[in-house]
Motif scaffolding. Sequence first.
Motif, PDB file in Angstrom:
ATOM      1  N   PHE A 128     -35.402 -23.866  10.518  1.00  0.00           N
ATOM      2  CA  PHE A 128     -36.792 -23.587  10.190  1.00  0.00           C
ATOM      3  C   PHE A 128     -37.111 -24.239   8.855  1.00  0.00           C
ATOM      4  CE2 PHE A 128     -35.479 -19.990  12.835  1.00  0.00           C
ATOM      5  CZ  PHE A 128     -36.443 -20.078  13.828  1.00  0.00           C
ATOM      6  N   THR A 129     -38.138 -25.048   8.814  1.00  0.00           N
ATOM      7  CA  THR A 129     -38.495 -25.776   7.607  1.00  0.00           C
ATOM      8  C   THR A 129     -39.226 -24.870   6.630  1.00  0.00           C
ATOM      9  OG1 THR A 129     -38.676 -27.821   8.858  1.00  0.00           O
ATOM     10  CG2 THR A 129     -39.700 -27.791   6.690  1.00  0.00           C
ATOM     11  N   ALA A 130     -38.642 -24.705   5.457  1.00  0.00           N
ATOM     12  CA  ALA A 130     -39.243 -23.968   4.344  1.00  0.00           C
ATOM     13  C   ALA A 130     -38.284 -24.088   3.172  1.00  0.00           C
ATOM     14  CB  ALA A 130     -39.457 -22.508   4.691  1.00  0.00           C
ATOM     15  N   VAL A 131     -38.802 -24.279   1.998  1.00  0.00           N
ATOM     16  CA  VAL A 131     -37.948 -24.346   0.815  1.00  0.00           C
ATOM     17  C   VAL A 131     -37.555 -22.925   0.440  1.00  0.00           C
ATOM     18  CG1 VAL A 131     -37.808 -25.027  -1.603  1.00  0.00           C
ATOM     19  CG2 VAL A 131     -39.035 -26.469   0.027  1.00  0.00           C
ATOM     20  N   SER A 132     -36.263 -22.713   0.318  1.00  0.00           N
ATOM     21  CA  SER A 132     -35.795 -21.369  -0.018  1.00  0.00           C
ATOM     22  C   SER A 132     -34.418 -21.452  -0.669  1.00  0.00           C
ATOM     23  CB  SER A 132     -35.729 -20.492   1.236  1.00  0.00           C
ATOM     24  OG  SER A 132     -34.759 -20.999   2.129  1.00  0.00           O
ATOM     25  N   GLN A 133     -34.091 -20.404  -1.407  1.00  0.00           N
ATOM     26  CA  GLN A 133     -32.773 -20.291  -2.032  1.00  0.00           C
ATOM     27  C   GLN A 133     -32.214 -18.909  -1.707  1.00  0.00           C
ATOM     28  OE1 GLN A 133     -32.679 -20.599  -6.336  1.00  0.00           O
ATOM     29  NE2 GLN A 133     -30.485 -20.945  -6.331  1.00  0.00           N
ATOM     30  N   PRO A 134     -31.182 -18.854  -0.852  1.00  0.00           N
ATOM     31  CA  PRO A 134     -30.653 -17.556  -0.433  1.00  0.00           C
ATOM     32  C   PRO A 134     -29.860 -16.860  -1.540  1.00  0.00           C
ATOM     33  CG  PRO A 134     -29.371 -19.329   0.533  1.00  0.00           C
ATOM     34  CD  PRO A 134     -30.496 -19.966  -0.202  1.00  0.00           C
ATOM     35  N   PHE A 135     -29.941 -15.516  -1.523  1.00  0.00           N
ATOM     36  CA  PHE A 135     -29.164 -14.704  -2.463  1.00  0.00           C
ATOM     37  C   PHE A 135     -28.724 -13.411  -1.799  1.00  0.00           C
ATOM     38  CE2 PHE A 135     -33.455 -13.054  -3.001  1.00  0.00           C
ATOM     39  CZ  PHE A 135     -33.260 -11.686  -3.139  1.00  0.00           C
ATOM     40  N   HIS A 136     -27.681 -12.811  -2.356  1.00  0.00           N
ATOM     41  CA  HIS A 136     -27.221 -11.489  -1.938  1.00  0.00           C
ATOM     42  C   HIS A 136     -26.694 -10.804  -3.188  1.00  0.00           C
ATOM     43  CE1 HIS A 136     -24.795  -8.905   1.168  1.00  0.00           C
ATOM     44  NE2 HIS A 136     -25.812  -8.255   0.633  1.00  0.00           N
ATOM     45  N   ILE A 137     -27.136  -9.573  -3.436  1.00  0.00           N
ATOM     46  CA  ILE A 137     -26.751  -8.816  -4.619  1.00  0.00           C
ATOM     47  C   ILE A 137     -26.230  -7.455  -4.182  1.00  0.00           C
ATOM     48  CG2 ILE A 137     -27.536  -7.838  -6.807  1.00  0.00           C
ATOM     49  CD1 ILE A 137     -29.809  -9.937  -6.758  1.00  0.00           C
ATOM     50  N   VAL A 138     -25.047  -7.087  -4.686  1.00  0.00           N
ATOM     51  CA  VAL A 138     -24.426  -5.805  -4.350  1.00  0.00           C
ATOM     52  C   VAL A 138     -23.862  -5.174  -5.621  1.00  0.00           C
ATOM     53  CG1 VAL A 138     -23.817  -6.579  -2.018  1.00  0.00           C
ATOM     54  CG2 VAL A 138     -22.146  -6.787  -3.858  1.00  0.00           C
ATOM     55  N   LYS A 139     -23.533  -3.895  -5.515  1.00  0.00           N
ATOM     56  CA  LYS A 139     -22.827  -3.230  -6.615  1.00  0.00           C
ATOM     57  C   LYS A 139     -21.566  -2.592  -6.066  1.00  0.00           C
ATOM     58  CE  LYS A 139     -24.935   1.382  -6.662  1.00  0.00           C
ATOM     59  NZ  LYS A 139     -25.688   2.372  -7.426  1.00  0.00           N
ATOM     60  N   ILE A 140     -20.566  -2.521  -6.952  1.00  0.00           N
ATOM     61  CA  ILE A 140     -19.283  -1.905  -6.616  1.00  0.00           C
ATOM     62  C   ILE A 140     -18.873  -1.002  -7.774  1.00  0.00           C
ATOM     63  CG2 ILE A 140     -18.543  -3.842  -5.176  1.00  0.00           C
ATOM     64  CD1 ILE A 140     -16.663  -4.661  -7.519  1.00  0.00           C
ATOM     65  N   PRO A 141     -17.905  -0.122  -7.559  1.00  0.00           N
ATOM     66  CA  PRO A 141     -17.409   0.670  -8.683  1.00  0.00           C
ATOM     67  C   PRO A 141     -16.900  -0.253  -9.801  1.00  0.00           C
ATOM     68  CG  PRO A 141     -16.623   1.586  -6.621  1.00  0.00           C
ATOM     69  CD  PRO A 141     -17.290   0.273  -6.289  1.00  0.00           C
ATOM     70  N   LYS A 142     -17.085   0.172 -11.031  1.00  0.00           N
ATOM     71  CA  LYS A 142     -16.729  -0.602 -12.222  1.00  0.00           C
ATOM     72  C   LYS A 142     -15.311  -1.155 -12.110  1.00  0.00           C
ATOM     73  CE  LYS A 142     -17.794  -1.670 -16.533  1.00  0.00           C
ATOM     74  NZ  LYS A 142     -18.962  -2.464 -16.833  1.00  0.00           N
ATOM     75  N   THR A 143     -15.158  -2.419 -12.485  1.00  0.00           N
ATOM     76  CA  THR A 143     -13.850  -3.059 -12.491  1.00  0.00           C
ATOM     77  C   THR A 143     -13.797  -4.090 -13.607  1.00  0.00           C
ATOM     78  OG1 THR A 143     -12.215  -4.263 -11.195  1.00  0.00           O
ATOM     79  CG2 THR A 143     -14.514  -4.843 -10.824  1.00  0.00           C
ATOM     80  N   THR A 144     -12.592  -4.360 -14.076  1.00  0.00           N
ATOM     81  CA  THR A 144     -12.393  -5.434 -15.063  1.00  0.00           C
ATOM     82  C   THR A 144     -11.571  -6.564 -14.484  1.00  0.00           C
ATOM     83  OG1 THR A 144     -10.427  -4.305 -15.933  1.00  0.00           O
ATOM     84  CG2 THR A 144     -12.544  -3.839 -17.018  1.00  0.00           C
ATOM     85  N   LYS A 145     -11.222  -6.464 -13.196  1.00  0.00           N
ATOM     86  CA  LYS A 145     -10.448  -7.522 -12.553  1.00  0.00           C
ATOM     87  C   LYS A 145     -11.298  -8.769 -12.381  1.00  0.00           C
ATOM     88  CE  LYS A 145      -7.062  -4.899  -9.949  1.00  0.00           C
ATOM     89  NZ  LYS A 145      -6.452  -4.685  -8.645  1.00  0.00           N
ATOM     90  N   PRO A 146     -10.663  -9.947 -12.438  1.00  0.00           N
ATOM     91  CA  PRO A 146     -11.410 -11.177 -12.170  1.00  0.00           C
ATOM     92  C   PRO A 146     -11.744 -11.292 -10.681  1.00  0.00           C
ATOM     93  CG  PRO A 146      -9.092 -11.660 -12.553  1.00  0.00           C
ATOM     94  CD  PRO A 146      -9.271 -10.200 -12.822  1.00  0.00           C
ATOM     95  N   PHE A 147     -12.764 -12.081 -10.388  1.00  0.00           N
ATOM     96  CA  PHE A 147     -13.211 -12.280  -9.012  1.00  0.00           C
ATOM     97  C   PHE A 147     -12.890 -13.691  -8.549  1.00  0.00           C
ATOM     98  CE2 PHE A 147     -15.609  -8.716 -10.465  1.00  0.00           C
ATOM     99  CZ  PHE A 147     -15.870  -7.947  -9.352  1.00  0.00           C
ATOM    100  N   VAL A 148     -12.528 -13.803  -7.273  1.00  0.00           N
ATOM    101  CA  VAL A 148     -12.310 -15.088  -6.615  1.00  0.00           C
ATOM    102  C   VAL A 148     -13.286 -15.127  -5.445  1.00  0.00           C
ATOM    103  CG1 VAL A 148     -10.685 -16.508  -5.321  1.00  0.00           C
ATOM    104  CG2 VAL A 148      -9.871 -15.125  -7.258  1.00  0.00           C
ATOM    105  N   PHE A 149     -14.118 -16.177  -5.396  1.00  0.00           N
ATOM    106  CA  PHE A 149     -15.140 -16.286  -4.355  1.00  0.00           C
ATOM    107  C   PHE A 149     -14.731 -17.308  -3.321  1.00  0.00           C
ATOM    108  CE2 PHE A 149     -17.318 -14.336  -7.824  1.00  0.00           C
ATOM    109  CZ  PHE A 149     -18.238 -13.501  -7.227  1.00  0.00           C
ATOM    110  N   LEU A 150     -14.805 -16.924  -2.043  1.00  0.00           N
ATOM    111  CA  LEU A 150     -14.488 -17.820  -0.927  1.00  0.00           C
ATOM    112  C   LEU A 150     -15.746 -18.127  -0.152  1.00  0.00           C
ATOM    113  CD1 LEU A 150     -11.281 -16.038   0.398  1.00  0.00           C
ATOM    114  CD2 LEU A 150     -11.419 -17.915  -1.236  1.00  0.00           C
TER     115      LEU A 150
END
Length: 150
Positions: A128-150
């Motif tokens: 479908f033609t339309a200019v857009s930028q997808p996003f997703h925002i979530v929350k989790i219990p507090k952590t200090t561990k680093p994140f790895v994104f796949l």
Amino acid sequence: MKNCIFLLSLFLFISCNNDDDVSEPEIQTGPISFVEIGRGKLNGFGSEGILKSNLIIDNSTDWINLINQMDSDVIISRLTETNIDFNNYTVIAVFDDVFTEVYFIEITSMIENQNDITVTTVLDGGGFTAVSQPFHIVKIPKTTKPFVFL
């Protein structure tokens, strides 16, 4: 004979396991439950200035700045929650590129490992033609561990 008994006793003493050793328990790994705060697409043709990124937000200042940046061109605040208790939660925000077709991005899983948290995302859509930028925002219990994104 005494030497043989002595050597045998010494050998048995040395080869015995010491059950008094205390070792650290292994840190449990597994899925992390998350709460969706918002998912959709920015429609400002990239004017919001948000690059393709994976953001870890752990304070109110960064959170408010992100909301204001997301709303800088077209107000999209369709977030289910804007007042986050950062003493207890961490927010993860994933933004993809600006596309000339409609795409959606989704955080599909988060797995806590011994040394980090793996976040898996999936990009879907197109056609479908339309200019857009997808996003997703979530929350989790507090952590200090680093994140790895796949």
